[in-house]
Design an enzyme around this catalytic site. Sequence first.
Site, PDB file in Angstrom:
ATOM      1  N   CYS A   1      -3.244   6.621  -0.598  1.00  0.00           N
ATOM      2  CA  CYS A   1      -2.212   6.668  -1.651  1.00  0.00           C
ATOM      3  C   CYS A   1      -1.912   8.131  -1.997  1.00  0.00           C
ATOM      4  O   CYS A   1      -2.831   8.944  -2.132  1.00  0.00           O
ATOM      5  CB  CYS A   1      -2.710   5.931  -2.891  1.00  0.00           C
ATOM      6  SG  CYS A   1      -1.501   5.919  -4.224  1.00  0.00           S
TER       7      CYS A   1
ATOM      8  N   CYS B   1      -5.037   9.774  -8.867  1.00  0.00           N
ATOM      9  CA  CYS B   1      -5.835   9.162  -9.943  1.00  0.00           C
ATOM     10  C   CYS B   1      -7.317   9.428  -9.673  1.00  0.00           C
ATOM     11  O   CYS B   1      -7.850   9.000  -8.646  1.00  0.00           O
ATOM     12  CB  CYS B   1      -5.557   7.665 -10.009  1.00  0.00           C
ATOM     13  SG  CYS B   1      -3.786   7.261 -10.030  1.00  0.00           S
TER      14      CYS B   1
ATOM     15  N   CYS C   1      -9.916   6.776  -8.435  1.00  0.00           N
ATOM     16  CA  CYS C   1      -9.530   5.787  -7.433  1.00  0.00           C
ATOM     17  C   CYS C   1      -9.941   6.143  -5.999  1.00  0.00           C
ATOM     18  O   CYS C   1      -9.514   7.172  -5.462  1.00  0.00           O
ATOM     19  CB  CYS C   1      -8.023   5.575  -7.488  1.00  0.00           C
ATOM     20  SG  CYS C   1      -7.496   4.287  -6.344  1.00  0.00           S
TER      21      CYS C   1
ATOM     22  N   CYS D   1      -2.443 -12.519  -6.429  1.00  0.00           N
ATOM     23  CA  CYS D   1      -2.027 -11.151  -6.759  1.00  0.00           C
ATOM     24  C   CYS D   1      -2.143 -10.281  -5.505  1.00  0.00           C
ATOM     25  O   CYS D   1      -3.142 -10.356  -4.792  1.00  0.00           O
ATOM     26  CB  CYS D   1      -2.933 -10.571  -7.834  1.00  0.00           C
ATOM     27  SG  CYS D   1      -3.078 -11.602  -9.291  1.00  0.00           S
TER      28      CYS D   1
ATOM     29  N   CYS E   1       1.853 -12.311  -8.263  1.00  0.00           N
ATOM     30  CA  CYS E   1       1.736 -11.065  -9.018  1.00  0.00           C
ATOM     31  C   CYS E   1       1.639  -9.941  -8.000  1.00  0.00           C
ATOM     32  O   CYS E   1       1.060 -10.126  -6.932  1.00  0.00           O
ATOM     33  CB  CYS E   1       0.479 -11.105  -9.883  1.00  0.00           C
ATOM     34  SG  CYS E   1       0.137  -9.563 -10.745  1.00  0.00           S
TER      35      CYS E   1
ATOM     36  N   CYS F   1       1.641  -7.265 -16.646  1.00  0.00           N
ATOM     37  CA  CYS F   1       0.182  -7.152 -16.624  1.00  0.00           C
ATOM     38  C   CYS F   1      -0.122  -5.662 -16.778  1.00  0.00           C
ATOM     39  O   CYS F   1       0.249  -4.876 -15.906  1.00  0.00           O
ATOM     40  CB  CYS F   1      -0.362  -7.689 -15.299  1.00  0.00           C
ATOM     41  SG  CYS F   1      -2.128  -7.414 -15.069  1.00  0.00           S
TER      42      CYS F   1
ATOM     43  N   ARG G   1      -8.194  -9.448 -19.657  1.00  0.00           N
ATOM     44  CA  ARG G   1      -8.917  -9.659 -18.400  1.00  0.00           C
ATOM     45  C   ARG G   1     -10.121  -8.736 -18.268  1.00  0.00           C
ATOM     46  O   ARG G   1      -9.981  -7.505 -18.366  1.00  0.00           O
ATOM     47  CB  ARG G   1      -7.986  -9.459 -17.202  1.00  0.00           C
ATOM     48  CG  ARG G   1      -8.725  -9.616 -15.871  1.00  0.00           C
ATOM     49  CD  ARG G   1      -7.792  -9.606 -14.693  1.00  0.00           C
ATOM     50  NE  ARG G   1      -6.915 -10.749 -14.721  1.00  0.00           N
ATOM     51  CZ  ARG G   1      -5.678 -10.755 -14.244  1.00  0.00           C
ATOM     52  NH1 ARG G   1      -5.170  -9.667 -13.711  1.00  0.00           N
ATOM     53  NH2 ARG G   1      -4.946 -11.842 -14.301  1.00  0.00           N
TER      54      ARG G   1
HETATM   55  S1  SF4 Z   1      -4.829   3.877  -8.850  1.00  0.00           S
HETATM   56 FE1  SF4 Z   1      -5.216   4.421  -6.690  1.00  0.00          FE
HETATM   57  S2  SF4 Z   1      -3.800   3.136  -5.533  1.00  0.00           S
HETATM   58 FE2  SF4 Z   1      -3.055   3.142  -7.661  1.00  0.00          FE
HETATM   59  S3  SF4 Z   1      -1.607   4.860  -7.782  1.00  0.00           S
HETATM   60 FE3  SF4 Z   1      -3.602   5.711  -8.366  1.00  0.00          FE
HETATM   61  S4  SF4 Z   1      -4.451   6.530  -6.454  1.00  0.00           S
HETATM   62 FE4  SF4 Z   1      -2.794   5.112  -5.885  1.00  0.00          FE
END
Ligand code: SF4
Length: 354
Positions: free
Chosen positions: A59, A63, A66, A103, A134, A194, A266
């Site tokens: 990605c 984040c 993540c 989902c 979802c 959500c 949740r």
């Molecule tokens: S949480 Fe993970 S998958 Fe979602 S946008 Fe951020 S880096 Fe990408």
Amino acid sequence: MSNQQSSAVRHDWTPEEVTALYQQPFNDLMFQAQTVHRQNFDANEVQISTLLSIKTGACPEDCKYCPQSGHYNTGLEKEKLMEIQRVIEEAKAAQEKGASRFCMGAAWRSPTVKQMPYVVDMIKQVKELGMETCMTLGMLDGDQAKELADAGLDYYNHNLDTSPEYYEDIITTRTYQNRLDTLQNVRDSGMKVCCGGIVGMGETLRDRAGLMVELANLPHHPESVPINMLVKVEGTPMDQVEDLDPFDFIRSIAVARIMMPASHVRLSAGREEMNEQMQSMCFLAGANSIFYGCKLLTTGNPEADADRDLFQKLGIRPEQRNQEHGDKAEQAALMDAVKQQRTDAFFYDASQAS
Ligand code: SF4
């Protein structure tokens, strides 16, 4: 506090008020949350969804929690977008084992023009099975949200993650306002929202309160509010962050329940690391939704059995599907899936996607 006051749907919470809510004696907070919960839901029912990662890893977002972010080396195997046929097979397998909502998550910043027809097709084909759908695909503009809604997508997941103040310590590649814009686009399209966040990322109590304020002060409360406990993954910048006191997590569930009385709260990522007693406290605090099991199509799934055991011990039933979508056969299948001690194995934990 009267019952009516405790269950009012409000959109004018202040950080000070919510901080005070968090800080009240634990038993008082739990009693208030359970009271609100019983005014709005059957206290012994929990809604169950299954989650499939349709595109894992690489990605472009950063984040810090993540493992799917391409910015960190977590050893996660990167995958291309899953073929539609395989997604449908997974959905069918989940449905046969009692799931009513499917989902699908993709680790994208936002779906591209080229990707949209694939996800639209996935939605249509999963809907044809008679399941609720979802998706979590990253940011959406108004046209994309409308296209997904027109295809029949019921829910869209997009989390706020944390307070606006702490947000820049966690993500720099998209802004808080970007997230709020996506949520507005989803809401405007007519899909259900959500939206929740993550606790245990080194944030302060004030930040946890700030996240709840943002969620509850949206023009409409999200229908579903996932509260995640940070899962520390080696290789992410958060792998060494200090553990959150479990009581602070339970308090977060209770506060979400009180502030968003009619929403499904949740118990989301991090559940596998909680013992039965902690999960039970979360249900008592008003959590009434989970992802069931944690691996998709892997052989042997002790976690799914553990869920069924816990439900049986606590006398919890899976929530029956909304009557407006009414399909008694599916509801019965969902009930059976929990009642019977079958060794089902069809879940994948992609709860941190987007
Ligand atoms: S949480 Fe993970 S998958 Fe979602 S946008 Fe951020 S880096 Fe990408």
